[in-house]
Scaffold this active site. Structure first.
Site, PDB file in Angstrom:
ATOM      1  N   SER A   1      -0.878  -4.867   4.962  1.00  0.00           N
ATOM      2  CA  SER A   1      -1.042  -5.083   6.395  1.00  0.00           C
ATOM      3  C   SER A   1      -2.524  -5.258   6.703  1.00  0.00           C
ATOM      4  O   SER A   1      -3.387  -4.909   5.897  1.00  0.00           O
ATOM      5  CB  SER A   1      -0.464  -3.896   7.175  1.00  0.00           C
ATOM      6  OG  SER A   1      -1.139  -2.721   6.811  1.00  0.00           O
TER       7      SER A   1
ATOM      8  N   ARG B   1      -0.497  -8.530  -3.873  1.00  0.00           N
ATOM      9  CA  ARG B   1      -0.548  -7.481  -2.849  1.00  0.00           C
ATOM     10  C   ARG B   1       0.223  -7.951  -1.623  1.00  0.00           C
ATOM     11  O   ARG B   1       0.084  -9.114  -1.191  1.00  0.00           O
ATOM     12  CB  ARG B   1      -2.012  -7.183  -2.508  1.00  0.00           C
ATOM     13  CG  ARG B   1      -2.213  -6.390  -1.250  1.00  0.00           C
ATOM     14  CD  ARG B   1      -3.585  -5.761  -1.153  1.00  0.00           C
ATOM     15  NE  ARG B   1      -3.992  -5.565   0.226  1.00  0.00           N
ATOM     16  CZ  ARG B   1      -3.479  -4.639   1.055  1.00  0.00           C
ATOM     17  NH1 ARG B   1      -2.521  -3.828   0.646  1.00  0.00           N
ATOM     18  NH2 ARG B   1      -3.902  -4.536   2.297  1.00  0.00           N
TER      19      ARG B   1
ATOM     20  N   GLY C   1       0.819  -1.209   0.000  1.00  0.00           N
ATOM     21  CA  GLY C   1       0.000   0.000   0.000  1.00  0.00           C
ATOM     22  C   GLY C   1       0.852   1.258   0.000  1.00  0.00           C
ATOM     23  O   GLY C   1       0.571   2.233  -0.691  1.00  0.00           O
TER      24      GLY C   1
ATOM     25  N   ARG D   1       6.180  -0.778  10.099  1.00  0.00           N
ATOM     26  CA  ARG D   1       5.297  -0.831   8.940  1.00  0.00           C
ATOM     27  C   ARG D   1       6.122  -0.757   7.669  1.00  0.00           C
ATOM     28  O   ARG D   1       5.800  -1.354   6.671  1.00  0.00           O
ATOM     29  CB  ARG D   1       4.326   0.352   8.956  1.00  0.00           C
ATOM     30  CG  ARG D   1       2.939  -0.030   9.368  1.00  0.00           C
ATOM     31  CD  ARG D   1       2.070   1.202   9.399  1.00  0.00           C
ATOM     32  NE  ARG D   1       1.048   1.033  10.400  1.00  0.00           N
ATOM     33  CZ  ARG D   1      -0.177   0.570  10.145  1.00  0.00           C
ATOM     34  NH1 ARG D   1      -0.538   0.284   8.926  1.00  0.00           N
ATOM     35  NH2 ARG D   1      -1.045   0.414  11.109  1.00  0.00           N
TER      36      ARG D   1
ATOM     37  N   ARG E   1       1.912  11.233  -8.374  1.00  0.00           N
ATOM     38  CA  ARG E   1       1.320  11.335  -7.027  1.00  0.00           C
ATOM     39  C   ARG E   1       2.162  10.637  -5.957  1.00  0.00           C
ATOM     40  O   ARG E   1       1.631  10.149  -4.947  1.00  0.00           O
ATOM     41  CB  ARG E   1      -0.085  10.723  -6.991  1.00  0.00           C
ATOM     42  CG  ARG E   1      -1.092  11.511  -7.775  1.00  0.00           C
ATOM     43  CD  ARG E   1      -2.416  10.813  -7.816  1.00  0.00           C
ATOM     44  NE  ARG E   1      -3.334  11.602  -8.619  1.00  0.00           N
ATOM     45  CZ  ARG E   1      -4.439  12.187  -8.165  1.00  0.00           C
ATOM     46  NH1 ARG E   1      -4.800  12.036  -6.919  1.00  0.00           N
ATOM     47  NH2 ARG E   1      -5.191  12.897  -8.960  1.00  0.00           N
TER      48      ARG E   1
ATOM     49  N   ARG F   1       7.242   1.653   1.269  1.00  0.00           N
ATOM     50  CA  ARG F   1       7.509   0.213   1.322  1.00  0.00           C
ATOM     51  C   ARG F   1       7.904  -0.313  -0.065  1.00  0.00           C
ATOM     52  O   ARG F   1       8.735  -1.199  -0.185  1.00  0.00           O
ATOM     53  CB  ARG F   1       6.315  -0.546   1.887  1.00  0.00           C
ATOM     54  CG  ARG F   1       6.792  -1.644   2.826  1.00  0.00           C
ATOM     55  CD  ARG F   1       5.660  -2.477   3.351  1.00  0.00           C
ATOM     56  NE  ARG F   1       4.737  -1.718   4.145  1.00  0.00           N
ATOM     57  CZ  ARG F   1       3.480  -2.058   4.351  1.00  0.00           C
ATOM     58  NH1 ARG F   1       3.010  -3.169   3.829  1.00  0.00           N
ATOM     59  NH2 ARG F   1       2.712  -1.315   5.095  1.00  0.00           N
TER      60      ARG F   1
ATOM     61  N   ASP G   1      -2.014  -4.641  13.403  1.00  0.00           N
ATOM     62  CA  ASP G   1      -2.713  -4.211  14.611  1.00  0.00           C
ATOM     63  C   ASP G   1      -3.789  -5.224  14.977  1.00  0.00           C
ATOM     64  O   ASP G   1      -4.170  -6.058  14.152  1.00  0.00           O
ATOM     65  CB  ASP G   1      -3.301  -2.806  14.467  1.00  0.00           C
ATOM     66  CG  ASP G   1      -4.103  -2.635  13.212  1.00  0.00           C
ATOM     67  OD1 ASP G   1      -3.513  -2.344  12.160  1.00  0.00           O
ATOM     68  OD2 ASP G   1      -5.323  -2.817  13.279  1.00  0.00           O
TER      69      ASP G   1
HETATM   70  N1  HPA Z   1      -8.592  -1.796   9.486  1.00  0.00           N
HETATM   71  C1  HPA Z   1      -8.587  -1.716   8.159  1.00  0.00           C
HETATM   72  N2  HPA Z   1      -7.496  -1.907   7.421  1.00  0.00           N
HETATM   73  C2  HPA Z   1      -6.352  -2.196   8.070  1.00  0.00           C
HETATM   74  C3  HPA Z   1      -6.288  -2.277   9.444  1.00  0.00           C
HETATM   75  C4  HPA Z   1      -7.476  -2.071  10.197  1.00  0.00           C
HETATM   76  O1  HPA Z   1      -7.487  -2.148  11.438  1.00  0.00           O
HETATM   77  N3  HPA Z   1      -4.996  -2.554   9.775  1.00  0.00           N
HETATM   78  C5  HPA Z   1      -4.318  -2.644   8.629  1.00  0.00           C
HETATM   79  N4  HPA Z   1      -5.124  -2.419   7.590  1.00  0.00           N
END
Ligand code: HPA
Length: 237
Positions: free
Chosen positions: A90, A87, A20, A218, A43, A24, A205
Site C-alpha cells: 500500500s 511486492r 507487508g 487493507r 515472528r 494479507r 491513504d
Molecule cells: N507513508 C509511508 N508509507 C505508507 C503510507 C504513508 O502514508 N501509506 C501506506 N504506506
C-alpha cells in the site's frame, strides 16, 4: 533454514508475492491458491506455497520498512532459490491525480535511505525494478482491464514526519507521486543478487486530502492488484 525463515530449500516457488501484512499473505493464500501449505511462520511472518491456475507460487509477508524487507528478500534470493519477488503493498498518495484504491506500478524509486550505501557502498538515491517483470505485470493488467499508473515512488524510512507537508518538495523535485517504505531495499537486493523484483501498490491513504481506507479493506480490498500479480505468473513462473 535461515535465522528468519524456517523452511527447507525447495519449499518456495521461483516467484514470491510479498505483501507487508502477514494477514494479507494469509488472505491471498486462502483466497487464490490451490494445494496450499504454510511453510514458515517465524515472528508470525506467514509464508505459503501453492498453485495458481496450475503455476507454483509462494506468498510471504515482508513486515514494514526497509530493514524488514531487506532481511526477508535477501534470504529468499540467496538461500531459497527465489528468482522473482513481486511486492504487493500500500502507499500514500502525494497528488490529486491519484485516488484511494488506485493501482500503481513502480517504474523508479527515490529514497533518502542509507540502505544501499550501508549494504554495498552504492550512493545513488534511485533504484529501479526489473524491466521484464514490469513488462509481464503491465501485460497482465491489460488482460485484466485494470488501469495502472506507471509511477515514480518515494521509498521512505519515516512514517511520522515532523513536517508532514515535506512531501511536497519530494513530489516537485523528484516527481514521486506516492510513498511507501520497502521498494528501495527490495530493488537494491534484487539487482545486487542478479534477481528480479517489482512493486505494485494500492493507494491506502492520501496525504493531501487525509482520506484513508479502513483496516479491513487493507486486508481484503486489494484484489485488483493481487490479481494482476497472479496473472503475471503465466509469463514469469
Ligand atoms: N507513508 C509511508 N508509507 C505508507 C503510507 C504513508 O502514508 N501509506 C501506506 N504506506
Amino acid at each position: 533454514m535461515t535465522p528468519h525463515i524456517h523452511a527447507k530449500v525447495g519449499d518456495f516457488a521461483k516467484t514470491v508475492l510479498m505483501p507487508g501484512d502477514p494477514l494479507r499473505a494469509k488472505f491471498i493464500a486462502e483466497t487464490y491458491l490451490e494445494d496450499v501449505r504454510e511453510i514458515s511462520n517465524v515472528r508470525n511472518i506467514l509464508a505459503y506455497t501453492g498453485k495458481y491456475q496450475g503455476k507454483p507460487v509462494s506468498v510471504m509477508a515482508s513486515g514494514m520498512g526497509m530493514p524488514s524487507i531487506g532481511i526477508y528478500s535477501w534470504e529468499l534470493f540467496s538461500v531459497f532459490g527465489v528468482e522473482n519477488i513481486i511486492r504487493v503493498g500500500s502507499c500514500g498518495a502525494y497528488t490529486e491525480a491519484l485516488q484511494l484504491h488506485d493501482v500503481l506500478l513502480a517504474e523508479k524509486v527515490w529514497s533518502e535511505s542509507t540502505f544501499a550505501q550501508t549494504q554495498n557502498g552504492e550512493a545513488s538515491p534511485f533504484n529501479a525494478p526489473s524491466t521484464i517483470l514490469n513488462q509481464y505485470l503491465t501485460e497482465s493488467a491489460k488482460r485484466a482491464r485494470t488501469k495502472i499508473h506507471h509511477a515514480i515512488i518515494h521509498s521512505s524510512d519515516v512514517f511520522y514526519r515532523n513536517d508532514h507537508m515535506s512531501f511536497k518538495k519530494i513530489y516537485q523535485e523528484v516527481g514521486a507521486v506516492a510513498v511507501e517504505m520497502e521498494s528501495f531495499a527490495l530493488f537494491h537486493n534484487a539487482r545486487t543478487l542478479n534477481k528480479h523484483a517489482a512493486c505494485l501498490l494500492t493507494v491506502s491513504d492520501h496525504l493531501l486530502t487525509n482520506e484513508a481506507t479502513t483496516s479491513s479493506k487493507r486486508e481484503t480490498g486489494f484484489t485488483q492488484m493481487i490479481e494482476i500479480a497472479l496473472g503475471s505468473l503465466q509469463d514469469c513462473a
